[in-house]
Design a protein around this motif. Structure first.
Motif, PDB file in Angstrom:
ATOM      1  N   ARG A 178      14.646   0.106  76.117  1.00  0.00           N
ATOM      2  CA  ARG A 178      15.852   0.473  75.244  1.00  0.00           C
ATOM      3  C   ARG A 178      16.349   1.895  76.023  1.00  0.00           C
ATOM      4  NH1 ARG A 178      13.035   4.250  71.497  1.00  0.00           N
ATOM      5  NH2 ARG A 178      10.579   4.102  71.798  1.00  0.00           N
TER       6      ARG A 178
ATOM      7  N   THR B   1      18.036   7.638  82.860  1.00  0.00           N
ATOM      8  CA  THR B   1      18.366   6.369  82.416  1.00  0.00           C
ATOM      9  C   THR B   1      17.844   5.286  83.333  1.00  0.00           C
ATOM     10  OG1 THR B   1      20.555   6.606  83.155  1.00  0.00           O
ATOM     11  CG2 THR B   1      20.309   7.004  80.958  1.00  0.00           C
TER      12      THR B   1
ATOM     13  N   LEU C 288      10.389   2.543  76.367  1.00  0.00           N
ATOM     14  CA  LEU C 288      11.546   3.234  76.384  1.00  0.00           C
ATOM     15  C   LEU C 288      12.448   2.518  77.620  1.00  0.00           C
ATOM     16  CD1 LEU C 288      12.997   5.436  75.512  1.00  0.00           C
ATOM     17  CD2 LEU C 288      12.018   7.101  77.341  1.00  0.00           C
TER      18      LEU C 288
ATOM     19  N   VAL D 299      20.124   9.922  73.960  1.00  0.00           N
ATOM     20  CA  VAL D 299      19.954  10.615  72.610  1.00  0.00           C
ATOM     21  C   VAL D 299      18.771  11.269  72.740  1.00  0.00           C
ATOM     22  CG1 VAL D 299      19.800  10.161  70.019  1.00  0.00           C
ATOM     23  CG2 VAL D 299      21.264   8.986  71.584  1.00  0.00           C
ATOM     24  N   LEU D 300      17.658  10.941  73.132  1.00  0.00           N
ATOM     25  CA  LEU D 300      16.250  11.542  72.989  1.00  0.00           C
ATOM     26  C   LEU D 300      16.348  12.661  73.650  1.00  0.00           C
ATOM     27  CD1 LEU D 300      13.932   8.432  73.079  1.00  0.00           C
ATOM     28  CD2 LEU D 300      13.918  10.205  71.134  1.00  0.00           C
TER      29      LEU D 300
ATOM     30  N   VAL E  97       8.454   7.904  75.543  1.00  0.00           N
ATOM     31  CA  VAL E  97       8.966   9.154  74.926  1.00  0.00           C
ATOM     32  C   VAL E  97       8.268  10.050  75.214  1.00  0.00           C
ATOM     33  CG1 VAL E  97       9.771   9.971  72.767  1.00  0.00           C
ATOM     34  CG2 VAL E  97       9.948   7.538  73.182  1.00  0.00           C
TER      35      VAL E  97
ATOM     36  N   TYR F 202      18.131  15.451  72.082  1.00  0.00           N
ATOM     37  CA  TYR F 202      16.995  16.065  71.058  1.00  0.00           C
ATOM     38  C   TYR F 202      16.085  17.034  71.524  1.00  0.00           C
ATOM     39  CZ  TYR F 202      13.482  15.945  67.642  1.00  0.00           C
ATOM     40  OH  TYR F 202      12.573  16.353  66.694  1.00  0.00           O
TER      41      TYR F 202
ATOM     42  N   GLU G  44      19.221   2.773  76.187  1.00  0.00           N
ATOM     43  CA  GLU G  44      20.325   3.427  75.524  1.00  0.00           C
ATOM     44  C   GLU G  44      20.128   4.491  74.476  1.00  0.00           C
ATOM     45  OE1 GLU G  44      18.723   0.001  72.928  1.00  0.00           O
ATOM     46  OE2 GLU G  44      19.414   0.344  75.101  1.00  0.00           O
ATOM     47  N   ASP G  45      18.420   4.757  74.366  1.00  0.00           N
ATOM     48  CA  ASP G  45      18.000   5.832  73.698  1.00  0.00           C
ATOM     49  C   ASP G  45      17.958   6.951  74.248  1.00  0.00           C
ATOM     50  OD1 ASP G  45      18.211   3.964  71.369  1.00  0.00           O
ATOM     51  OD2 ASP G  45      16.032   3.522  71.177  1.00  0.00           O
TER      52      ASP G  45
END
Length: 281
Positions: free
Chosen positions: A147, A182, A144, A153-154, A190, A157, A149-150
């Motif tokens: 990335r 971040t 993680l 979003v995660l 995750v 969610y 930038e995810d």
């Protein structure tokens, strides 16, 4: 990929987007089972095959007929079991433990590992022939921290997921908390992020997730909790320091924020030997 990156979710996504989606995907955590148990788990057993085998049981390969078998932590399998796996994956045939009947099963194999199988092959800990049989197509799932930038979003969610599960109405993540999320390195990937959001919804009292709701937040200027001391007393001391500093050591306001009386707060300050930091000009 590393632990917690979502390898099983990727396997399920492959399965659900294939022609095999109407048949089961069967997951086997190879690292969680002893070799003797793994053999019975994968191939099944006949009644009376060993002590405690009171009935016939189908194995995971048999249950995955028409679908997908997902072998998680394949690198933890013993060399003996690797020979058996190679034979079954190539022939799609096997016998139950204690049985004589050859079972045929049409399955797709997806394997996952958090170690480098190539390095294990060089070290003699993983069979080269099984490695090449499995390595038809590889997907590397980055951690993680690579990335970032995810993360947003995660986080949203998981926020929606736990809002629904807990019947809560937390509307979002504060800018400060999102900045912290971040920039954090996420050693647990995750899975750790999911646990952090769940915990924030449990302990949070506002309609947004704040930095102080996150389980690993350490305010600026405050020493982190010693990883060797994770006792309740250590956590309480850390929390009292944080509240005192946030209220500029105003005892009345700090006690009110902690939902205790002033005498109790004074006793805890004495108990933990807390002292107000001196600010020098």
């Amino acid at each position: 990929g590393e632990s917690g990156t979502g390898k099983e979710l990727v396997a399920k996504a492959i399965h659900m987007n294939s022609k095999r989606k109407y048949f089961p995907i069967v997951t086997v955590n190879c690292g969680a089972l002893a070799e003797s148990l793994l053999e019975s788990e994968l191939f099944g057993h006949e009644k009376g095959a060993f002590t405690g085998a009171h009935y016939r049981r189908k194995g995971k390969f048999e249950l995955a007929d028409g679908g997908t078998i997902f072998l998680d932590e394949i690198g933890s399998v013993s060399m003996k079991m690797q020979v058996e796996l190679l034979r079954v994956i190539e022939s799609k045939q096997f016998m139950r433990v204690g049985g004589t009947e050859t079972i045929h099963s049409d399955f797709r194999t997806i394997a996952a590992t958090n170690e480098s199988l190539e390095d294990m092959v060089k070290a003699g800990r993983f069979r080269e022939d099984l490695y090449y049989r499995l390595n038809v197509f590889s997907i590397v799932i980055p951690p993680l921290r690579e990335r970032r930038e995810d993360i947003s979003v995660l986080a949203h969610y998981f926020l929606n997921k736990f809002n629904s599960a807990m019947n809560k109405t937390v509307s979002g993540v504060s800018p400060e908390a999102m900045e912290f999320l971040t920039t954090y390195d996420w050693p647990g990937n995750v899975r750790e992020l999911e646990n952090a959001i769940e915990r924030a919804l449990v302990v949070g009292k506002s309609n947004t997730i704040r930095v102080e709701d996150l389980p690993f937040h350490v305010p600026a200027g405050e020493p982190a909790l010693d990883s060797a001391d994770q006792s309740l007393a250590a956590m309480e001391k850390k929390h009292i320091i944080r509240v005192l500093e946030s209220h500029r050591w105003n005892i009345s306001r700090s006690a009110e924020a902690l939902h205790i009386d002033r005498v109790t707060l004074y006793n805890k300050i004495e108990k933990y030997g807390l002292k107000k930091l001196k600010i020098e000009n």
